[in-house]
Motif scaffolding. Structure first.
Motif, PDB file in Angstrom:
ATOM      1  N   MET A   1      66.710  62.676  96.630  1.00  0.00           N
ATOM      2  CA  MET A   1      67.454  62.701  95.497  1.00  0.00           C
ATOM      3  C   MET A   1      67.175  64.000  94.424  1.00  0.00           C
ATOM      4  SD  MET A   1      70.302  61.179  95.183  1.00  0.00           S
ATOM      5  CE  MET A   1      71.202  60.260  96.391  1.00  0.00           C
ATOM      6  N   LYS A   2      65.963  64.239  94.278  1.00  0.00           N
ATOM      7  CA  LYS A   2      65.551  65.380  93.646  1.00  0.00           C
ATOM      8  C   LYS A   2      66.058  66.713  94.013  1.00  0.00           C
ATOM      9  CE  LYS A   2      61.387  67.433  91.637  1.00  0.00           C
ATOM     10  NZ  LYS A   2      60.154  68.084  91.848  1.00  0.00           N
ATOM     11  N   ARG A   3      66.414  67.060  95.248  1.00  0.00           N
ATOM     12  CA  ARG A   3      67.051  68.136  95.784  1.00  0.00           C
ATOM     13  C   ARG A   3      68.261  68.097  95.202  1.00  0.00           C
ATOM     14  NH1 ARG A   3      67.989  67.674 101.365  1.00  0.00           N
ATOM     15  NH2 ARG A   3      66.800  65.643 101.290  1.00  0.00           N
ATOM     16  N   LYS A   4      69.048  66.833  94.644  1.00  0.00           N
ATOM     17  CA  LYS A   4      70.407  66.955  94.277  1.00  0.00           C
ATOM     18  C   LYS A   4      70.479  66.756  92.671  1.00  0.00           C
ATOM     19  CE  LYS A   4      71.445  64.943  98.862  1.00  0.00           C
ATOM     20  NZ  LYS A   4      71.393  63.901  99.683  1.00  0.00           N
ATOM     21  N   ASN A   5      69.289  66.921  92.131  1.00  0.00           N
ATOM     22  CA  ASN A   5      69.091  66.910  90.625  1.00  0.00           C
ATOM     23  C   ASN A   5      69.479  65.590  90.211  1.00  0.00           C
ATOM     24  OD1 ASN A   5      68.568  68.133  88.208  1.00  0.00           O
ATOM     25  ND2 ASN A   5      70.871  68.447  88.003  1.00  0.00           N
ATOM     26  N   VAL A   6      69.376  64.585  91.076  1.00  0.00           N
ATOM     27  CA  VAL A   6      69.396  63.204  90.463  1.00  0.00           C
ATOM     28  C   VAL A   6      68.282  62.498  90.430  1.00  0.00           C
ATOM     29  CG1 VAL A   6      70.078  60.830  91.230  1.00  0.00           C
ATOM     30  CG2 VAL A   6      71.773  62.845  91.691  1.00  0.00           C
ATOM     31  N   ARG A   7      67.740  62.164  89.144  1.00  0.00           N
ATOM     32  CA  ARG A   7      66.280  61.425  89.125  1.00  0.00           C
ATOM     33  C   ARG A   7      66.527  59.946  89.330  1.00  0.00           C
ATOM     34  NH1 ARG A   7      64.126  59.576  83.173  1.00  0.00           N
ATOM     35  NH2 ARG A   7      62.159  58.771  83.813  1.00  0.00           N
ATOM     36  N   VAL A   8      65.214  59.752  90.237  1.00  0.00           N
ATOM     37  CA  VAL A   8      64.958  58.348  90.575  1.00  0.00           C
ATOM     38  C   VAL A   8      63.751  57.593  89.765  1.00  0.00           C
ATOM     39  CG1 VAL A   8      64.491  56.610  92.734  1.00  0.00           C
ATOM     40  CG2 VAL A   8      66.114  58.686  92.925  1.00  0.00           C
ATOM     41  N   THR A   9      64.047  56.588  89.290  1.00  0.00           N
ATOM     42  CA  THR A   9      62.992  55.813  88.773  1.00  0.00           C
ATOM     43  C   THR A   9      62.575  54.448  89.310  1.00  0.00           C
ATOM     44  OG1 THR A   9      64.568  55.116  86.912  1.00  0.00           O
ATOM     45  CG2 THR A   9      63.114  57.068  86.150  1.00  0.00           C
ATOM     46  N   LEU A  10      61.302  54.137  89.058  1.00  0.00           N
ATOM     47  CA  LEU A  10      60.859  52.896  89.701  1.00  0.00           C
ATOM     48  C   LEU A  10      60.554  52.091  88.652  1.00  0.00           C
ATOM     49  CD1 LEU A  10      59.839  51.192  92.096  1.00  0.00           C
ATOM     50  CD2 LEU A  10      57.828  52.289  91.776  1.00  0.00           C
ATOM     51  N   VAL A  11      61.069  50.846  88.309  1.00  0.00           N
ATOM     52  CA  VAL A  11      60.518  49.864  87.330  1.00  0.00           C
ATOM     53  C   VAL A  11      59.469  48.801  87.753  1.00  0.00           C
ATOM     54  CG1 VAL A  11      61.082  48.365  85.374  1.00  0.00           C
ATOM     55  CG2 VAL A  11      62.292  50.473  85.984  1.00  0.00           C
ATOM     56  N   SER A  12      58.181  48.795  87.285  1.00  0.00           N
ATOM     57  CA  SER A  12      57.198  48.016  87.785  1.00  0.00           C
ATOM     58  C   SER A  12      56.612  47.183  86.549  1.00  0.00           C
ATOM     59  CB  SER A  12      56.071  48.637  88.422  1.00  0.00           C
ATOM     60  OG  SER A  12      56.409  49.498  89.579  1.00  0.00           O
ATOM     61  N   PRO A  13      57.537  45.911  86.357  1.00  0.00           N
ATOM     62  CA  PRO A  13      56.942  45.075  85.377  1.00  0.00           C
ATOM     63  C   PRO A  13      55.781  44.234  85.765  1.00  0.00           C
ATOM     64  CG  PRO A  13      59.350  44.885  85.799  1.00  0.00           C
ATOM     65  CD  PRO A  13      58.975  45.367  86.860  1.00  0.00           C
ATOM     66  N   GLY A  14      54.988  43.982  84.560  1.00  0.00           N
ATOM     67  CA  GLY A  14      53.950  42.973  85.018  1.00  0.00           C
ATOM     68  C   GLY A  14      54.509  41.631  84.557  1.00  0.00           C
ATOM     69  N   PHE A  15      54.185  40.531  84.206  1.00  0.00           N
ATOM     70  CA  PHE A  15      54.676  39.131  83.828  1.00  0.00           C
ATOM     71  C   PHE A  15      55.397  39.359  82.723  1.00  0.00           C
ATOM     72  CE2 PHE A  15      51.031  37.509  86.254  1.00  0.00           C
ATOM     73  CZ  PHE A  15      51.595  36.893  87.245  1.00  0.00           C
TER      74      PHE A  15
ATOM     75  N   LYS B   1      63.867  59.049  78.847  1.00  0.00           N
ATOM     76  CA  LYS B   1      63.069  60.198  78.822  1.00  0.00           C
ATOM     77  C   LYS B   1      63.711  61.288  79.861  1.00  0.00           C
ATOM     78  CE  LYS B   1      58.707  59.576  80.078  1.00  0.00           C
ATOM     79  NZ  LYS B   1      57.565  58.830  80.319  1.00  0.00           N
ATOM     80  N   LYS B   2      63.284  62.649  79.950  1.00  0.00           N
ATOM     81  CA  LYS B   2      63.787  63.583  80.681  1.00  0.00           C
ATOM     82  C   LYS B   2      63.259  63.591  82.261  1.00  0.00           C
ATOM     83  CE  LYS B   2      66.779  65.999  78.377  1.00  0.00           C
ATOM     84  NZ  LYS B   2      67.512  64.852  77.867  1.00  0.00           N
ATOM     85  N   SER B   3      61.906  62.997  82.186  1.00  0.00           N
ATOM     86  CA  SER B   3      61.232  63.030  83.576  1.00  0.00           C
ATOM     87  C   SER B   3      60.291  61.869  83.597  1.00  0.00           C
ATOM     88  CB  SER B   3      60.545  64.318  83.804  1.00  0.00           C
ATOM     89  OG  SER B   3      59.633  64.486  82.715  1.00  0.00           O
ATOM     90  N   GLY B   4      59.775  61.643  84.928  1.00  0.00           N
ATOM     91  CA  GLY B   4      58.929  60.647  85.145  1.00  0.00           C
ATOM     92  C   GLY B   4      59.321  59.604  86.227  1.00  0.00           C
ATOM     93  N   PHE B   5      58.488  59.097  87.033  1.00  0.00           N
ATOM     94  CA  PHE B   5      59.014  58.181  88.029  1.00  0.00           C
ATOM     95  C   PHE B   5      58.952  56.649  87.719  1.00  0.00           C
ATOM     96  CE2 PHE B   5      57.984  56.099  92.364  1.00  0.00           C
ATOM     97  CZ  PHE B   5      59.439  56.058  92.874  1.00  0.00           C
ATOM     98  N   GLU B   6      57.453  56.501  87.485  1.00  0.00           N
ATOM     99  CA  GLU B   6      57.160  54.893  87.440  1.00  0.00           C
ATOM    100  C   GLU B   6      57.246  54.401  86.171  1.00  0.00           C
ATOM    101  OE1 GLU B   6      53.615  53.303  89.032  1.00  0.00           O
ATOM    102  OE2 GLU B   6      54.712  51.319  89.306  1.00  0.00           O
ATOM    103  N   ILE B   7      57.933  53.249  85.734  1.00  0.00           N
ATOM    104  CA  ILE B   7      57.977  52.955  84.463  1.00  0.00           C
ATOM    105  C   ILE B   7      57.267  51.554  84.488  1.00  0.00           C
ATOM    106  CG2 ILE B   7      59.613  52.037  82.389  1.00  0.00           C
ATOM    107  CD1 ILE B   7      61.564  53.733  83.695  1.00  0.00           C
ATOM    108  N   HIS B   8      56.031  51.401  84.158  1.00  0.00           N
ATOM    109  CA  HIS B   8      55.213  50.131  84.242  1.00  0.00           C
ATOM    110  C   HIS B   8      54.626  49.741  83.004  1.00  0.00           C
ATOM    111  CE1 HIS B   8      51.221  52.291  84.132  1.00  0.00           C
ATOM    112  NE2 HIS B   8      52.124  53.330  84.553  1.00  0.00           N
ATOM    113  N   PHE B   9      54.537  48.555  82.931  1.00  0.00           N
ATOM    114  CA  PHE B   9      54.153  48.008  81.574  1.00  0.00           C
ATOM    115  C   PHE B   9      53.793  46.136  81.760  1.00  0.00           C
ATOM    116  CE2 PHE B   9      58.562  47.863  82.073  1.00  0.00           C
ATOM    117  CZ  PHE B   9      59.019  46.531  82.135  1.00  0.00           C
ATOM    118  N   PRO B  10      53.064  45.614  80.872  1.00  0.00           N
ATOM    119  CA  PRO B  10      52.182  46.249  79.786  1.00  0.00           C
ATOM    120  C   PRO B  10      50.843  47.001  80.551  1.00  0.00           C
ATOM    121  CG  PRO B  10      51.847  43.857  80.027  1.00  0.00           C
ATOM    122  CD  PRO B  10      52.816  44.164  81.120  1.00  0.00           C
ATOM    123  N   LYS B  11      50.612  48.133  80.239  1.00  0.00           N
ATOM    124  CA  LYS B  11      49.821  49.104  80.606  1.00  0.00           C
ATOM    125  C   LYS B  11      48.584  48.628  80.940  1.00  0.00           C
ATOM    126  CE  LYS B  11      52.055  53.364  80.565  1.00  0.00           C
ATOM    127  NZ  LYS B  11      53.461  52.811  80.397  1.00  0.00           N
TER     128      LYS B  11
END
Ligand SMILES: NC(=O)c1ccc[n+]([C@@H]2O[C@H](COP(=O)([O-])OP(=O)(O)OC[C@H]3O[C@@H](n4cnc5c(N)ncnc54)[C@H](OP(=O)(O)O)[C@@H]3O)[C@@H](O)[C@H]2O)c1
Length: 252
Positions: free
Chosen positions: A167-181, A213-223
Protein backbone atom coordinates in the motif's frame (compact mmCIF):
# COMPACT_ATOMS: atom_id res chain seq x y z
CA UNK A 1 -21.27 15.43 0.18
CA UNK A 2 -20.03 14.97 3.78
CA UNK A 3 -17.56 17.66 4.83
CA UNK A 4 -16.56 15.87 8.06
CA UNK A 5 -13.89 13.19 7.78
CA UNK A 6 -15.23 9.65 7.84
CA UNK A 7 -13.86 6.55 9.60
CA UNK A 8 -15.18 2.98 9.33
CA UNK A 9 -14.76 1.07 12.61
CA UNK A 10 -15.61 -2.63 12.98
CA UNK A 11 -16.04 -4.15 16.44
CA UNK A 12 -17.79 -0.91 17.39
CA UNK A 13 -20.49 -2.35 19.68
CA UNK A 14 -18.20 -3.01 22.65
CA UNK A 15 -14.83 -2.48 24.34
CA UNK A 16 -12.04 -0.81 22.36
CA UNK A 17 -14.06 -0.32 19.13
CA UNK A 18 -16.91 1.34 21.03
CA UNK A 19 -14.56 3.69 22.92
CA UNK A 20 -12.79 4.51 19.64
CA UNK A 21 -16.12 5.31 17.92
CA UNK A 22 -17.00 7.73 20.72
CA UNK A 23 -13.50 9.29 20.63
CA UNK A 24 -13.58 9.92 16.86
CA UNK A 25 -17.16 11.24 17.02
CA UNK A 26 -16.17 13.62 19.85
CA UNK A 27 -13.22 14.78 17.74
CA UNK A 28 -15.60 15.82 14.96
CA UNK A 29 -15.47 12.78 12.69
CA UNK A 30 -18.35 10.90 11.12
CA UNK A 31 -18.18 7.26 12.26
CA UNK A 32 -19.57 4.30 10.32
CA UNK A 33 -19.86 1.76 13.13
CA UNK A 34 -20.09 -1.99 12.46
CA UNK A 35 -20.65 -5.10 14.58
CA UNK A 36 -23.37 -7.76 14.75
CA UNK A 37 -25.40 -6.31 17.65
CA UNK A 38 -27.41 -3.63 15.89
CA UNK A 39 -29.21 -2.63 19.12
CA UNK A 40 -25.88 -1.57 20.68
CA UNK A 41 -24.91 0.39 17.55
CA UNK A 42 -28.30 2.14 17.65
CA UNK A 43 -27.72 3.04 21.30
CA UNK A 44 -24.40 4.61 20.29
CA UNK A 45 -26.21 6.58 17.57
CA UNK A 46 -28.79 7.82 20.09
CA UNK A 47 -25.97 9.08 22.31
CA UNK A 48 -24.00 10.61 19.44
CA UNK A 49 -25.61 11.25 16.06
CA UNK A 50 -22.21 11.27 14.30
CA UNK A 51 -22.01 7.50 14.91
CA UNK A 52 -23.96 5.68 12.18
CA UNK A 53 -24.83 1.98 12.56
CA UNK A 54 -23.84 -0.40 9.76
CA UNK A 55 -24.54 -3.87 11.22
CA UNK A 56 -22.24 -6.58 9.96
CA UNK A 57 -20.97 -10.09 10.59
CA UNK A 58 -17.36 -10.01 9.37
CA UNK A 59 -17.37 -13.75 8.65
CA UNK A 60 -19.78 -13.04 5.78
CA UNK A 61 -17.73 -11.87 2.74
CA UNK A 62 -20.73 -10.58 0.78
CA UNK A 63 -22.06 -8.64 3.77
CA UNK A 64 -18.65 -6.95 4.19
CA UNK A 65 -18.75 -5.82 0.55
CA UNK A 66 -22.37 -4.68 0.77
CA UNK A 67 -21.81 -2.73 4.00
CA UNK A 68 -18.75 -0.90 2.63
CA UNK A 69 -20.68 -0.10 -0.57
CA UNK A 70 -23.50 1.35 1.57
CA UNK A 71 -20.99 3.42 3.58
CA UNK A 72 -19.44 4.85 0.39
CA UNK A 73 -22.88 5.58 -1.07
CA UNK A 74 -23.85 7.46 2.08
CA UNK A 75 -20.63 9.36 2.84
CA UNK A 76 -18.79 9.32 -0.55
CA UNK A 77 -15.35 9.30 1.04
CA UNK A 78 -13.81 7.17 3.81
CA UNK A 79 -10.47 8.40 5.17
CA UNK A 80 -9.68 5.60 7.67
CA UNK A 81 -10.90 2.01 7.92
CA UNK A 82 -9.98 0.27 11.18
CA UNK A 83 -10.74 -3.38 11.85
CA UNK A 84 -11.25 -4.03 15.53
CA UNK A 85 -13.38 -7.20 15.59
CA UNK A 86 -12.07 -10.05 17.64
CA UNK A 87 -12.97 -12.92 19.92
CA UNK A 88 -11.08 -14.85 22.56
CA UNK A 89 -12.17 -17.98 24.40
CA UNK A 90 -9.73 -18.53 27.29
CA UNK A 91 -11.68 -21.49 28.74
CA UNK A 92 -11.58 -23.50 25.50
CA UNK A 93 -7.88 -22.65 25.04
CA UNK A 94 -6.93 -24.68 28.13
CA UNK A 95 -7.26 -27.81 25.98
CA UNK A 96 -6.92 -28.43 22.24
CA UNK A 97 -10.29 -27.78 20.59
CA UNK A 98 -10.34 -27.83 16.79
CA UNK A 99 -13.76 -26.20 16.38
CA UNK A 100 -12.88 -23.31 18.69
CA UNK A 101 -9.49 -22.81 17.02
CA UNK A 102 -11.20 -22.61 13.61
CA UNK A 103 -13.82 -20.18 14.97
CA UNK A 104 -11.17 -17.84 16.40
CA UNK A 105 -9.25 -17.91 13.10
CA UNK A 106 -12.48 -17.35 11.17
CA UNK A 107 -13.41 -14.20 13.10
CA UNK A 108 -10.06 -12.69 14.06
CA UNK A 109 -8.04 -13.45 10.94
CA UNK A 110 -10.45 -14.17 8.09
CA UNK A 111 -13.03 -11.67 9.42
CA UNK A 112 -10.38 -8.95 9.08
CA UNK A 113 -9.29 -10.26 5.67
CA UNK A 114 -12.94 -10.21 4.51
CA UNK A 115 -13.15 -6.58 5.65
CA UNK A 116 -9.92 -5.72 3.79
CA UNK A 117 -11.28 -7.47 0.69
CA UNK A 118 -14.27 -5.10 0.84
CA UNK A 119 -12.12 -1.92 0.92
CA UNK A 120 -9.07 -3.01 -1.10
CA UNK A 121 -10.15 -1.72 -4.52
CA UNK A 122 -11.44 1.54 -3.04
CA UNK A 123 -8.06 2.44 -1.42
CA UNK A 124 -6.15 1.03 -4.40
CA UNK A 125 -7.86 3.59 -6.63
CA UNK A 126 -8.12 6.41 -4.07
CA UNK A 127 -4.34 6.44 -3.51
CA UNK A 128 -4.67 8.08 -0.08
CA UNK A 129 -6.13 7.32 3.34
CA UNK A 130 -5.40 4.66 5.90
CA UNK A 131 -6.14 1.00 6.64
CA UNK A 132 -5.62 -0.08 10.25
CA UNK A 133 -5.58 -3.59 11.68
CA UNK A 134 -6.12 -4.22 15.38
CA UNK A 135 -3.88 -7.11 16.37
CA UNK A 136 -2.38 -7.60 19.85
CA UNK A 137 0.87 -8.03 21.74
CA UNK A 138 -0.38 -11.65 21.90
CA UNK A 139 0.79 -11.77 18.28
CA UNK A 140 4.45 -11.25 19.28
CA UNK A 141 5.07 -14.80 20.61
CA UNK A 142 3.13 -17.92 21.66
CA UNK A 143 1.64 -17.62 25.16
CA UNK A 144 0.34 -20.44 27.38
CA UNK A 145 -3.33 -21.42 26.92
CA UNK A 146 -3.81 -18.93 24.08
CA UNK A 147 -2.62 -20.82 20.99
CA UNK A 148 -5.57 -19.98 18.75
CA UNK A 149 -5.73 -16.34 19.84
CA UNK A 150 -1.93 -15.82 19.54
CA UNK A 151 -1.86 -17.54 16.12
CA UNK A 152 -4.74 -15.39 14.82
CA UNK A 153 -2.99 -12.22 16.02
CA UNK A 154 0.48 -13.12 14.73
CA UNK A 155 -1.14 -13.86 11.36
CA UNK A 156 -2.75 -10.41 11.40
CA UNK A 157 0.52 -8.73 12.41
CA UNK A 158 2.40 -10.40 9.52
CA UNK A 159 -0.41 -9.59 7.12
CA UNK A 160 -0.34 -5.91 8.15
CA UNK A 161 3.44 -5.80 7.55
CA UNK A 162 3.01 -7.26 4.06
CA UNK A 163 0.13 -4.93 3.28
CA UNK A 164 2.28 -1.97 4.35
CA UNK A 165 4.78 -2.67 1.52
CA UNK A 166 2.02 -3.03 -1.05
CA UNK A 167 0.00 0.00 0.00
CA UNK A 168 2.95 2.34 0.51
CA UNK A 169 3.47 2.34 -3.26
CA UNK A 170 -0.14 3.48 -3.57
CA UNK A 171 0.21 6.25 -0.99
CA UNK A 172 -2.12 4.44 1.44
CA UNK A 173 -0.90 4.25 5.05
CA UNK A 174 -1.23 0.91 6.81
CA UNK A 175 -1.13 0.85 10.63
CA UNK A 176 -0.98 -2.00 13.09
CA UNK A 177 -2.51 -1.64 16.56
CA UNK A 178 -0.98 -3.80 19.31
CA UNK A 179 -2.70 -3.20 22.63
CA UNK A 180 -1.61 -4.72 25.94
CA UNK A 181 -4.35 -5.66 28.43
CA UNK A 182 -7.46 -3.46 28.16
CA UNK A 183 -10.47 -3.93 30.42
CA UNK A 184 -13.33 -5.04 28.13
CA UNK A 185 -15.87 -7.90 27.99
CA UNK A 186 -13.11 -9.91 26.26
CA UNK A 187 -10.59 -9.64 29.10
CA UNK A 188 -13.34 -9.93 31.74
CA UNK A 189 -13.24 -13.66 30.87
CA UNK A 190 -9.62 -13.97 32.04
CA UNK A 191 -9.09 -15.61 35.45
CA UNK A 192 -5.53 -14.33 36.04
CA UNK A 193 -4.08 -10.96 37.10
CA UNK A 194 -3.48 -8.79 34.02
CA UNK A 195 -0.43 -6.53 34.40
CA UNK A 196 -0.81 -2.83 33.63
CA UNK A 197 -4.42 -3.25 32.46
CA UNK A 198 -5.89 -0.01 31.08
CA UNK A 199 -9.36 1.32 30.26
CA UNK A 200 -10.93 1.25 26.76
CA UNK A 201 -10.85 5.07 26.85
CA UNK A 202 -7.07 4.99 27.36
CA UNK A 203 -6.81 2.61 24.38
CA UNK A 204 -9.05 4.86 22.27
CA UNK A 205 -6.90 7.93 23.05
CA UNK A 206 -3.70 6.08 22.11
CA UNK A 207 -5.19 4.72 18.89
CA UNK A 208 -6.68 8.10 17.95
CA UNK A 209 -3.30 9.84 18.41
CA UNK A 210 -1.55 7.14 16.36
CA UNK A 211 -4.07 7.19 13.53
CA UNK A 212 -4.20 10.95 13.02
CA UNK A 213 -0.40 11.26 12.94
CA UNK A 214 1.07 11.62 9.45
CA UNK A 215 3.30 8.57 9.71
CA UNK A 216 4.27 5.53 11.78
CA UNK A 217 3.31 1.86 11.48
CA UNK A 218 2.71 0.30 14.88
CA UNK A 219 0.53 1.87 17.58
CA UNK A 220 1.30 -0.02 20.79
CA UNK A 221 0.39 0.67 24.41
CA UNK A 222 0.83 0.89 27.36
CA UNK A 223 4.48 1.43 26.47
CA UNK A 224 6.02 0.04 29.70
CA UNK A 225 4.26 -3.27 29.00
CA UNK A 226 4.66 -3.43 25.22
CA UNK A 227 8.38 -2.59 25.24
CA UNK A 228 8.90 -5.36 27.79
CA UNK A 229 7.08 -7.83 25.50
CA UNK A 230 9.11 -6.60 22.54
CA UNK A 231 12.21 -7.45 24.54
CA UNK A 232 10.84 -10.97 25.22
CA UNK A 233 10.30 -11.32 21.48
CA UNK A 234 14.03 -11.14 20.78
CA UNK A 235 15.04 -13.66 23.45
CA UNK A 236 16.15 -17.14 22.32
CA UNK A 237 13.38 -19.77 22.70
CA UNK A 238 14.90 -21.60 25.69
CA UNK A 239 15.23 -18.38 27.74
CA UNK A 240 11.77 -17.19 26.69
CA UNK A 241 10.13 -20.51 27.63
CA UNK A 242 11.83 -20.62 31.04
CA UNK A 243 10.91 -17.01 31.75
CA UNK A 244 7.21 -17.53 30.90
CA UNK A 245 7.02 -20.83 32.83
CA UNK A 246 8.44 -19.11 35.90
CA UNK A 247 5.91 -16.30 35.55
CA UNK A 248 3.05 -18.81 35.21
CA UNK A 249 4.13 -20.61 38.41
CA UNK A 250 3.96 -17.29 40.27
CA UNK A 251 0.42 -16.62 38.97
CA UNK A 252 -0.89 -20.13 39.73
N1 LIG B 1 -9.04 -6.18 25.48
C1 LIG B 1 -7.75 -6.42 25.33
O1 LIG B 1 -6.98 -6.55 26.32
C2 LIG B 1 -7.16 -6.54 23.97
C3 LIG B 1 -5.76 -6.59 23.87
C4 LIG B 1 -5.19 -6.71 22.62
C5 LIG B 1 -5.98 -6.73 21.49
N2 LIG B 1 -7.35 -6.68 21.61
C6 LIG B 1 -8.12 -6.72 20.39
O2 LIG B 1 -8.96 -5.57 20.31
C7 LIG B 1 -10.12 -5.88 19.56
C8 LIG B 1 -11.34 -5.48 20.36
O3 LIG B 1 -11.39 -6.29 21.53
P1 LIG B 1 -12.17 -5.87 22.85
O4 LIG B 1 -11.28 -6.20 23.98
O5 LIG B 1 -12.71 -4.50 22.70
O6 LIG B 1 -13.33 -6.97 22.85
P2 LIG B 1 -14.90 -6.88 22.92
O7 LIG B 1 -15.34 -5.83 23.86
O8 LIG B 1 -15.35 -8.28 23.14
O9 LIG B 1 -15.30 -6.40 21.44
C9 LIG B 1 -15.22 -7.25 20.34
C10 LIG B 1 -15.98 -6.61 19.19
O10 LIG B 1 -15.91 -7.50 18.06
C11 LIG B 1 -17.22 -7.64 17.52
N3 LIG B 1 -17.35 -8.92 16.84
C12 LIG B 1 -17.09 -10.17 17.32
N4 LIG B 1 -17.38 -11.08 16.39
C13 LIG B 1 -17.84 -10.42 15.31
C14 LIG B 1 -18.30 -10.81 14.02
N5 LIG B 1 -18.36 -12.09 13.65
N6 LIG B 1 -18.69 -9.85 13.15
C15 LIG B 1 -18.64 -8.54 13.50
N7 LIG B 1 -18.22 -8.10 14.69
C16 LIG B 1 -17.83 -9.04 15.58
C17 LIG B 1 -18.14 -7.53 18.74
O11 LIG B 1 -19.43 -7.10 18.36
P3 LIG B 1 -20.72 -8.03 18.17
O12 LIG B 1 -20.66 -9.10 19.21
O13 LIG B 1 -21.85 -7.06 18.36
O14 LIG B 1 -20.63 -8.54 16.77
C18 LIG B 1 -17.45 -6.41 19.51
O15 LIG B 1 -17.87 -5.16 19.01
C19 LIG B 1 -10.05 -7.39 19.26
O16 LIG B 1 -9.50 -7.58 17.98
C20 LIG B 1 -9.08 -7.89 20.32
O17 LIG B 1 -8.45 -9.07 19.92
C21 LIG B 1 -7.96 -6.58 22.82
Amino acid sequence: MEDKKVIWITGASSGIGKALSIKFANEGWTVAASARRENLLKELNQENESIHPFPLDVTNVDQCKKVFKDIIEKFKNVEISIFCTGIHDPKSEKEFNLEKIKKIMEVNYFGTINSIDAIYKYYDEKKSGQISIVSSVAGYRGLPAAGAYCASKSALTSFAESLHFEMKRKNVRVTLVSPGFIKTPMTDQNDFPMPMIKSPEFAADQIYKGLIKKSGFEIHFPKAFTYFLKFLRILPNNIYFKFVEKGMKKIN
